[in-house]
Design an enzyme around this catalytic site. Structure first.
Site, PDB file in Angstrom:
ATOM      1  N   MET A 115      68.614  24.902 -63.160  1.00 49.96           N
ATOM      2  CA  MET A 115      67.459  25.744 -62.874  1.00 49.96           C
ATOM      3  C   MET A 115      67.317  25.892 -61.351  1.00 49.96           C
ATOM      4  N   SER A 116      67.260  24.777 -60.629  1.00 46.98           N
ATOM      5  CA  SER A 116      66.983  24.810 -59.189  1.00 46.98           C
ATOM      6  C   SER A 116      68.107  25.485 -58.410  1.00 46.98           C
ATOM      7  N   LYS A 168      59.994  37.221 -63.898  1.00 47.33           N
ATOM      8  CA  LYS A 168      59.959  36.593 -65.223  1.00 47.33           C
ATOM      9  C   LYS A 168      61.102  37.003 -66.140  1.00 47.33           C
ATOM     10  N   GLU A 231      60.322  16.973 -70.489  1.00 53.29           N
ATOM     11  CA  GLU A 231      61.032  16.331 -69.375  1.00 53.29           C
ATOM     12  C   GLU A 231      60.067  15.426 -68.600  1.00 53.29           C
ATOM     13  N   ARG A 257      58.957 -19.104 -55.365  1.00 55.42           N
ATOM     14  CA  ARG A 257      59.003 -19.202 -53.903  1.00 55.42           C
ATOM     15  C   ARG A 257      57.806 -19.976 -53.356  1.00 55.42           C
TER      16      ARG A 257
HETATM   17  C1  LIG Z   1      66.464  -7.357 -41.598  1.00 56.96           C
HETATM   18  C2  LIG Z   1      65.797  -8.610 -41.166  1.00 56.96           C
HETATM   19  C3  LIG Z   1      65.930  -9.075 -39.856  1.00 56.96           C
HETATM   20  C4  LIG Z   1      65.329 -10.261 -39.443  1.00 56.96           C
HETATM   21  N1  LIG Z   1      65.549 -10.733 -38.166  1.00 56.96           N
HETATM   22  C5  LIG Z   1      65.127 -11.990 -37.847  1.00 56.96           C
HETATM   23  C6  LIG Z   1      65.518 -12.605 -36.594  1.00 56.96           C
HETATM   24  O1  LIG Z   1      66.203 -12.006 -35.761  1.00 56.96           O
HETATM   25  N2  LIG Z   1      65.127 -13.877 -36.361  1.00 56.96           N
HETATM   26  C7  LIG Z   1      64.369 -14.584 -37.253  1.00 56.96           C
HETATM   27  O2  LIG Z   1      64.057 -15.734 -36.980  1.00 56.96           O
HETATM   28  N3  LIG Z   1      63.987 -14.022 -38.429  1.00 56.96           N
HETATM   29  C8  LIG Z   1      64.354 -12.752 -38.756  1.00 56.96           C
HETATM   30  N4  LIG Z   1      63.987 -12.201 -39.968  1.00 56.96           N
HETATM   31  C9  LIG Z   1      63.193 -12.993 -40.913  1.00 56.96           C
HETATM   32  C10 LIG Z   1      61.795 -12.480 -41.128  1.00 56.96           C
HETATM   33  O3  LIG Z   1      61.021 -12.713 -40.011  1.00 56.96           O
HETATM   34  C11 LIG Z   1      61.255 -13.095 -42.412  1.00 56.96           C
HETATM   35  O4  LIG Z   1      61.895 -12.456 -43.472  1.00 56.96           O
HETATM   36  C12 LIG Z   1      59.779 -12.988 -42.543  1.00 56.96           C
HETATM   37  O5  LIG Z   1      59.162 -13.840 -41.643  1.00 56.96           O
HETATM   38  C13 LIG Z   1      59.267 -13.313 -43.954  1.00 56.96           C
HETATM   39  O6  LIG Z   1      59.771 -14.518 -44.415  1.00 56.96           O
HETATM   40  P1  LIG Z   1      60.414 -14.618 -45.877  1.00 56.96           P
HETATM   41  O7  LIG Z   1      61.375 -13.515 -45.992  1.00 56.96           O
HETATM   42  O8  LIG Z   1      60.902 -15.982 -46.046  1.00 56.96           O
HETATM   43  O9  LIG Z   1      59.201 -14.308 -46.851  1.00 56.96           O
HETATM   44  P2  LIG Z   1      58.158 -15.371 -47.432  1.00 56.96           P
HETATM   45  O10 LIG Z   1      57.559 -16.110 -46.311  1.00 56.96           O
HETATM   46  O11 LIG Z   1      58.802 -16.132 -48.510  1.00 56.96           O
HETATM   47  O12 LIG Z   1      57.056 -14.425 -48.025  1.00 56.96           O
HETATM   48  C14 LIG Z   1      57.092 -13.886 -49.337  1.00 56.96           C
HETATM   49  C15 LIG Z   1      55.794 -13.146 -49.583  1.00 56.96           C
HETATM   50  O13 LIG Z   1      54.703 -14.068 -49.560  1.00 56.96           O
HETATM   51  C16 LIG Z   1      53.738 -13.643 -48.628  1.00 56.96           C
HETATM   52  N5  LIG Z   1      53.077 -14.786 -48.025  1.00 56.96           N
HETATM   53  C17 LIG Z   1      53.675 -15.852 -47.446  1.00 56.96           C
HETATM   54  N6  LIG Z   1      52.752 -16.704 -46.990  1.00 56.96           N
HETATM   55  C18 LIG Z   1      51.537 -16.160 -47.270  1.00 56.96           C
HETATM   56  C19 LIG Z   1      50.191 -16.569 -47.050  1.00 56.96           C
HETATM   57  N7  LIG Z   1      49.915 -17.703 -46.447  1.00 56.96           N
HETATM   58  N8  LIG Z   1      49.199 -15.745 -47.474  1.00 56.96           N
HETATM   59  C20 LIG Z   1      49.479 -14.589 -48.093  1.00 56.96           C
HETATM   60  N9  LIG Z   1      50.731 -14.155 -48.335  1.00 56.96           N
HETATM   61  C21 LIG Z   1      51.752 -14.934 -47.926  1.00 56.96           C
HETATM   62  C22 LIG Z   1      54.513 -12.847 -47.616  1.00 56.96           C
HETATM   63  O14 LIG Z   1      53.687 -11.968 -46.880  1.00 56.96           O
HETATM   64  C23 LIG Z   1      55.486 -12.116 -48.503  1.00 56.96           C
HETATM   65  O15 LIG Z   1      54.873 -11.007 -49.074  1.00 56.96           O
HETATM   66  C24 LIG Z   1      64.549 -10.989 -40.364  1.00 56.96           C
HETATM   67  C25 LIG Z   1      64.405 -10.513 -41.672  1.00 56.96           C
HETATM   68  C26 LIG Z   1      65.024  -9.364 -42.093  1.00 56.96           C
HETATM   69  C27 LIG Z   1      64.874  -8.927 -43.518  1.00 56.96           C
HETATM   70  C1  LIG Z   2      68.403  13.693 -57.555  1.00 53.25           C
HETATM   71  C2  LIG Z   2      67.912  15.044 -58.002  1.00 53.25           C
HETATM   72  C3  LIG Z   2      68.244  15.504 -59.261  1.00 53.25           C
HETATM   73  C4  LIG Z   2      67.830  16.770 -59.689  1.00 53.25           C
HETATM   74  N1  LIG Z   2      68.269  17.238 -60.911  1.00 53.25           N
HETATM   75  C5  LIG Z   2      68.024  18.546 -61.234  1.00 53.25           C
HETATM   76  C6  LIG Z   2      68.621  19.135 -62.392  1.00 53.25           C
HETATM   77  O1  LIG Z   2      69.356  18.465 -63.142  1.00 53.25           O
HETATM   78  N2  LIG Z   2      68.410  20.452 -62.646  1.00 53.25           N
HETATM   79  C7  LIG Z   2      67.618  21.211 -61.834  1.00 53.25           C
HETATM   80  O2  LIG Z   2      67.461  22.397 -62.112  1.00 53.25           O
HETATM   81  N3  LIG Z   2      67.020  20.684 -60.734  1.00 53.25           N
HETATM   82  C8  LIG Z   2      67.212  19.378 -60.405  1.00 53.25           C
HETATM   83  N4  LIG Z   2      66.645  18.844 -59.267  1.00 53.25           N
HETATM   84  C9  LIG Z   2      65.832  19.700 -58.394  1.00 53.25           C
HETATM   85  C10 LIG Z   2      64.360  19.342 -58.358  1.00 53.25           C
HETATM   86  O3  LIG Z   2      63.752  19.719 -59.525  1.00 53.25           O
HETATM   87  C11 LIG Z   2      63.774  20.003 -57.096  1.00 53.25           C
HETATM   88  O4  LIG Z   2      64.220  19.263 -55.991  1.00 53.25           O
HETATM   89  C12 LIG Z   2      62.281  20.015 -57.114  1.00 53.25           C
HETATM   90  O5  LIG Z   2      61.835  20.933 -58.057  1.00 53.25           O
HETATM   91  C13 LIG Z   2      61.677  20.383 -55.767  1.00 53.25           C
HETATM   92  O6  LIG Z   2      62.232  21.532 -55.241  1.00 53.25           O
HETATM   93  P1  LIG Z   2      62.743  21.590 -53.741  1.00 53.25           P
HETATM   94  O7  LIG Z   2      63.564  20.421 -53.521  1.00 53.25           O
HETATM   95  O8  LIG Z   2      63.334  22.901 -53.498  1.00 53.25           O
HETATM   96  O9  LIG Z   2      61.424  21.426 -52.887  1.00 53.25           O
HETATM   97  P2  LIG Z   2      60.467  22.607 -52.393  1.00 53.25           P
HETATM   98  O10 LIG Z   2      60.054  23.419 -53.526  1.00 53.25           O
HETATM   99  O11 LIG Z   2      61.099  23.259 -51.237  1.00 53.25           O
HETATM  100  O12 LIG Z   2      59.221  21.774 -51.910  1.00 53.25           O
HETATM  101  C14 LIG Z   2      59.094  21.215 -50.610  1.00 53.25           C
HETATM  102  C15 LIG Z   2      57.711  20.614 -50.500  1.00 53.25           C
HETATM  103  O13 LIG Z   2      56.726  21.651 -50.596  1.00 53.25           O
HETATM  104  C16 LIG Z   2      55.806  21.362 -51.630  1.00 53.25           C
HETATM  105  N5  LIG Z   2      55.354  22.583 -52.256  1.00 53.25           N
HETATM  106  C17 LIG Z   2      56.105  23.587 -52.772  1.00 53.25           C
HETATM  107  N6  LIG Z   2      55.303  24.547 -53.266  1.00 53.25           N
HETATM  108  C18 LIG Z   2      54.024  24.144 -53.063  1.00 53.25           C
HETATM  109  C19 LIG Z   2      52.754  24.699 -53.365  1.00 53.25           C
HETATM  110  N7  LIG Z   2      52.625  25.887 -53.976  1.00 53.25           N
HETATM  111  N8  LIG Z   2      51.658  23.997 -53.032  1.00 53.25           N
HETATM  112  C20 LIG Z   2      51.762  22.800 -52.418  1.00 53.25           C
HETATM  113  N9  LIG Z   2      52.943  22.235 -52.103  1.00 53.25           N
HETATM  114  C21 LIG Z   2      54.059  22.901 -52.425  1.00 53.25           C
HETATM  115  C22 LIG Z   2      56.583  20.477 -52.594  1.00 53.25           C
HETATM  116  O14 LIG Z   2      55.711  19.708 -53.375  1.00 53.25           O
HETATM  117  C23 LIG Z   2      57.396  19.641 -51.629  1.00 53.25           C
HETATM  118  O15 LIG Z   2      56.597  18.605 -51.127  1.00 53.25           O
HETATM  119  C24 LIG Z   2      67.014  17.555 -58.843  1.00 53.25           C
HETATM  120  C25 LIG Z   2      66.657  17.073 -57.598  1.00 53.25           C
HETATM  121  C26 LIG Z   2      67.096  15.844 -57.146  1.00 53.25           C
HETATM  122  C27 LIG Z   2      66.716  15.384 -55.762  1.00 53.25           C
END
Ligand SMILES: Cc1cc2nc3c(=O)[nH]c(=O)nc-3n(C[C@H](O)[C@H](O)[C@H](O)COP(=O)(O)OP(=O)(O)OC[C@H]3O[C@@H](n4cnc5c(N)ncnc54)[C@H](O)[C@@H]3O)c2cc1C
Ligand SMILES: Cc1cc2nc3c(=O)[nH]c(=O)nc-3n(C[C@H](O)[C@H](O)[C@H](O)COP(=O)(O)OP(=O)(O)OC[C@H]3O[C@@H](n4cnc5c(N)ncnc54)[C@H](O)[C@@H]3O)c2cc1C
Lengths: 379, 392
Positions: A115-116, A168, A231, A257
């Site tokens: 369709m799209s 249409k 759909e 955890r």
């Molecule tokens: C891509 C990436 C790069 C990073 N780079 C570094 C880096 O360079 N050096 C480094 O030292 N670390 C790095 N980190 C680690 C990062 O800082 C930790 O992932 C982060 O501090 C969260 O710890 P965790 O993943 O163990 O989550 P957890 O501490 O296990 O937390 C799990 C969930 O529990 C929630 N939670 C935990 N405690 C509480 C609480 N007391 N109250 C409410 N909610 C709580 C958290 O908000 C979270 O939603 C990196 C992580 C990523 C993913």
């Molecule tokens: C992974 C994937 C699978 C798909 N599979 C299929 C498939 O099998 N067959 C098929 O036919 N299509 C398929 N589609 C297409 C999909 O249905 C369209 O991407 C979708 O309808 C949106 O159209 P567009 O991407 O052109 O966005 P656009 O229509 O360009 O919209 C862009 C933005 O403008 C907004 N917008 C548009 N009109 C208005 C309005 N009147 N008022 C307010 N906001 C508006 C939209 O909500 C959106 O935020 C697929 C798309 C993806 C990404």
């Protein structure tokens, strides 16, 4: 039970592969074809036409269970069974059903729907692909379709094209991948749904026999819109499955955890995320299955049904994205890596806010039903 | 308060030019392949982006925090792998070393880091110590003239490329977090092993690694600060670091807005540009408003740091706000792009994936709320103003 059998299928056939296929943008071809053995590929098609004779509720259950594990294969399944097979079953002639359904339902053929177009997404009726009737009754089709799920890997496409002067004047054609002049364009590199191939279809003077036109000429708008309803209902099931698994993973993680000497589930902000997710999921589940049931019973027709379907998908899609993001947050750094499925599921979830009608378009559908013409006064 | 000086504007322009012309062309491919931006980091070093706040006599740019924030913002509009590499080197490693290191430590390491000859890493997190950084299992045993370091750190940004680690480790477990120390550890030393690289949702070309330390001999003179200063050091450094990550989040959101505005003017649906549909126009309005609010908070935190004011709450608030704005509005930017938003070519999906990390590292959003609520409950609501305009 359907749910049980899809669940075990997903566990055995989909779960072991999805991480890798997501990484390489592949497709679980073997598992997809096995869905035929389970009788799922023609789930809504009447039994006399070789289908399972079930309805939207069953299809939604299947989507939910499958998507809890692998949303990509589920999306390809939706494009095949709901967008292509369901439509042929509903609107096709006896000959068309006999010719195309058996292989589509067994899994020998994979189907999709076109369709799209590059310039016509939300505004689907703005499509430019044209089918010109020839002297011999055949049609010559020119144009292109884009974003087609199963485009790169499909065999049979249920495609719409312009056959008259107005917006249409739409007709439907069943396109076979080997037709002369029909070709496949690029395959998209995507954020999510990476194991569901999406691509372009190109039509250059494709000659399509009249026998492949579905229904009357210039009469397809209604069936196209009607199909969007089922759909949207079933794709809402896909969002439900994603969200459900994210909630399960995050709940389990919160019980395991520890930080600051406590299970993170003891922290109130973690509880807030989990409980809001669970409540929103249940609400979406209720409205989605209600819409599906209503559809099956034929209780709502036309615009009322469309509104119901739109409401279900609008909520379920937004819910799943948010729940995916929250699940990542609960898992902290671990949620940000591919060691857990939630980062993939969040990427997949976002698609449902775009495909099958964007959130904005669904709000328009609902607004029109609630407000009538007033909804379009700004147009 | 935020009339940018000519120097600051020049920094912003230079960063923008660099990001748009040098980073943008290859960013999609690097992200897809998880390819470390080696060449790009080298150029960032040449342009002076890796030691911006370090004093000129120590090899840096001698700029203020706001200049650094402006550069982070522009680079983060495009490539957040590059901007996290930059952020860790500038605000965790260089700033921590310059503020708390000895003259000898600075002489030995700082100019190498500030010029980008060496890239630094900050090693605090452990498998069991994320949000709760006090429960360090890495140990540094005092052997008289040196320490022996053992343990595992994970999630270490710059883990695969760094030549110098600042490692946080426990020396006196009975003293709990007051027994923790921070050390300067060269990665060429015996016993430092770089583990596996993480496969991540976003910032995929930054190299995040697990690091193992086995009987690593660390000279006494490589300890930062007094014995037991390590935890305080880490918290202070992170408080400053959060300004960098807040700037990253701000850049992500602002970059997504730029893309969404351009796209919404070009793309037509139902006979007009989608920017003419209220649903889209008002999303843009919300994005712009939230981004301005976040921007003010981030700039203010930077300014407070430069004024020598206590910026702990301000930087936590800035990071909480900016990261939430980044997450929310990158999701919307994808939405505005429709199907095109879901594919790699259009850049917004990457920004959406990148945005999520800003709510997790250098303290999750929940941890920021711990910091902020503590401040609020201690009566730290007062907003410091410059002396002249302070009428209280
Ligand atoms: C891509 C990436 C790069 C990073 N780079 C570094 C880096 O360079 N050096 C480094 O030292 N670390 C790095 N980190 C680690 C990062 O800082 C930790 O992932 C982060 O501090 C969260 O710890 P965790 O993943 O163990 O989550 P957890 O501490 O296990 O937390 C799990 C969930 O529990 C929630 N939670 C935990 N405690 C509480 C609480 N007391 N109250 C409410 N909610 C709580 C958290 O908000 C979270 O939603 C990196 C992580 C990523 C993913
Ligand atoms: C992974 C994937 C699978 C798909 N599979 C299929 C498939 O099998 N067959 C098929 O036919 N299509 C398929 N589609 C297409 C999909 O249905 C369209 O991407 C979708 O309808 C949106 O159209 P567009 O991407 O052109 O966005 P656009 O229509 O360009 O919209 C862009 C933005 O403008 C907004 N917008 C548009 N009109 C208005 C309005 N009147 N008022 C307010 N906001 C508006 C939209 O909500 C959106 O935020 C697929 C798309 C993806 C990404």
């Amino acid at each position: 039970m359907l749910a049980e059998s899809v669940k075990s299928f997903a566990k055995e056939q989909l779960a072991p592969k999805i991480e890798h296929l997501d990484e390489i943008e592949g497709f679980n071809d073997a598992a997809f074809r096995k869905l035929g053995d389970l009788g799922l590929l023609g789930i809504t098609v009447a039994e006399e036409d070789g289908g399972a004779g079930m309805g939207a509720v069953a299809a939604t259950i299947a989507m939910e269970e499958m998507a809890a594990v692998d949303a990509s294969t589920t999306l390809s399944y939706l494009a095949h069974s709901i967008l292509c097979v369901n439509q042929i079953g509903r609107n096709g002639s006896k000959e068309q059903k006999q010719k195309y359904l058996p292989k589509l339902i067994s899994g020998e053929h994979i189907g999709g729907m076109g369709m799209s177009e590059p310039g016509a997404g939300s505004d689907a009726l703005g499509m430019l692909t044209r089918a010109e009737k020839q002297a011999n009754g055949a049609y010559k089709i020119n144009g292109s379709k884009t974003w087609i799920t199963n485009g790169p890997n499909g065999d049979i496409f249920y495609c719409y094209a312009k056959t008259g002067p107005t917006k249409k004047d739409l007709s439907t054609f069943i396109i076979e991948k080997d037709m002369v002049g029909f070709s496949k364009g690029k395959k998209f590199k995507k954020m999510g749904m990476r194991a569901s191939p999406t691509g372009e279809l190109w039509f250059t003077d494709v000659m399509v026999p009249e026998a492949n036109r579905v229904g009357e000429e210039n009469s397809s708008v209604k069936s196209m819109m009607r199909n969007l309803d089922i759909e949207r209902i079933t794709i809402a099931g896909l969002s439900l499955g994603i969200a459900r698994n994210c909630i399960e993973v995050a709940t389990q993680y919160s019980k395991e955890r520890k930080q600051f000497g406590k299970h993170i589930g003891a922290f109130q902000q973690v509880q807030e995320r989990l409980t809001e997710a669970a409540a929103w999921y249940e609400a979406c589940r209720a409205i989605t299955y209600q819409a599906a049931k209503t559809w099956d019973l034929g209780l709502m027709q036309g615009k009322e049904a469309s509104m119901m379907a739109a409401k279900a998908k609008l909520q379920a899609a937004q819910m799943a994205t948010q729940v995916g993001l929250d699940a990542i947050q609960i898992l902290g750094g671990y949620g940000y890596t591919r060691e857990f499925p939630v980062e993939r599921q969040m990427r997949d979830a976002k698609l449902i806010e775009i495909g099958a009608g964007t959130n904005e378009v669904l709000r328009l559908v609902i607004a029109r039903q609630m407000l009538g013409e007033i909804a379009d006064e700004l147009k | 308060m935020f009339v940018l000086t000519e120097e600051q504007l020049a920094v912003k322009e230079a960063a923008r030019e660099f990001a748009q012309s040098e980073l943008k062309p290859g960013v999609i491919a690097r992200d897809s392949k998880m390819e470390y931006p080696k060449e790009q980091v080298r150029k960032m070093a040449e342009l002076g982006f890796l030691g911006m706040m370090v004093k000129p006599e120590n090899g840096g740019g001698g700029m203020d925090t706001l200049s650094y924030v402006l550069a982070m913002e522009e680079i983060s509009k495009v490539d957040n792998s590059c901007s996290v590499i930059m952020s860790v080197n500038n605000s965790l490693v260089c700033w921590g070393l310059e503020k708390f290191g000895t003259a000898d430590q600075k002489a030995k390491y700082l100019s190498k880091l500030a010029t980008g000859e060496w890239i630094g890493a900050f090693c605090l997190s452990e498998p069991e110590a994320g949000s709760d950084a006090t429960s360090q299992r890495t140990t540094a045993v005092d052997m008289g003239d040196h320490y022996v370091l053992n343990g595992t750190k994970n999630w270490i940004t710059n883990g695969g490329t760094s030549k110098l680690h600042i490692v946080i480790a426990q020396t006196n477990p009975e003293k709990k977090h007051r027994g923790i120390n921070a050390f300067l550890v060269e990665t060429s030393w015996d016993g430092v092993v770089i583990g596996g690289k993480e496969d991540k949702l976003g910032i995929r070309s930054s190299d995040t690694h697990t690091i193992m330390y086995t009987d690593v001999k660390v000279p006494k003179e490589n300890r930062i600060g007094e014995d037991g200063f390590g935890f305080k050091f880490a918290m202070q450094v992170l408080s400053g670091g959060r300004i960098g990550i807040a700037a990253q989040a701000l850049g992500i959101a602002a970059g997504a807005l730029e893309l969404a505005v351009a796209y919404s003017k070009e793309r037509e649906a139902f006979g007009k540009p989608i920017s003419q549909h209220q649903a889209i126009a008002f999303k843009l309005a919300d994005m712009a408003t939230d981004i301005e609010a976040a921007r003010l908070m981030v700039y203010r935190a930077a300014w407070m740091k430069d004024q020598g004011l206590n910026f702990d709450s301000a930087s936590a608030m800035a990071k909480l706000m900016a990261s939430s704005v980044a997450m929310k509005h990158t999701v919307e930017a994808v939405q505005i792009h429709g199907g095109y938003g879901f594919v790699k070519e259009y850049h917004v999906e990457r920004l959406m994936r990148d945005a999520k990390i800003t709510q997790i590292y250098e303290g999750t959003s929940e941890v920021q709320k711990i910091v902020i609520s503590r401040g609020v409950l201690n009566g730290e609501l007062y907003i410091p103003m410059p002396i002249e305009t302070n009428t209280h």
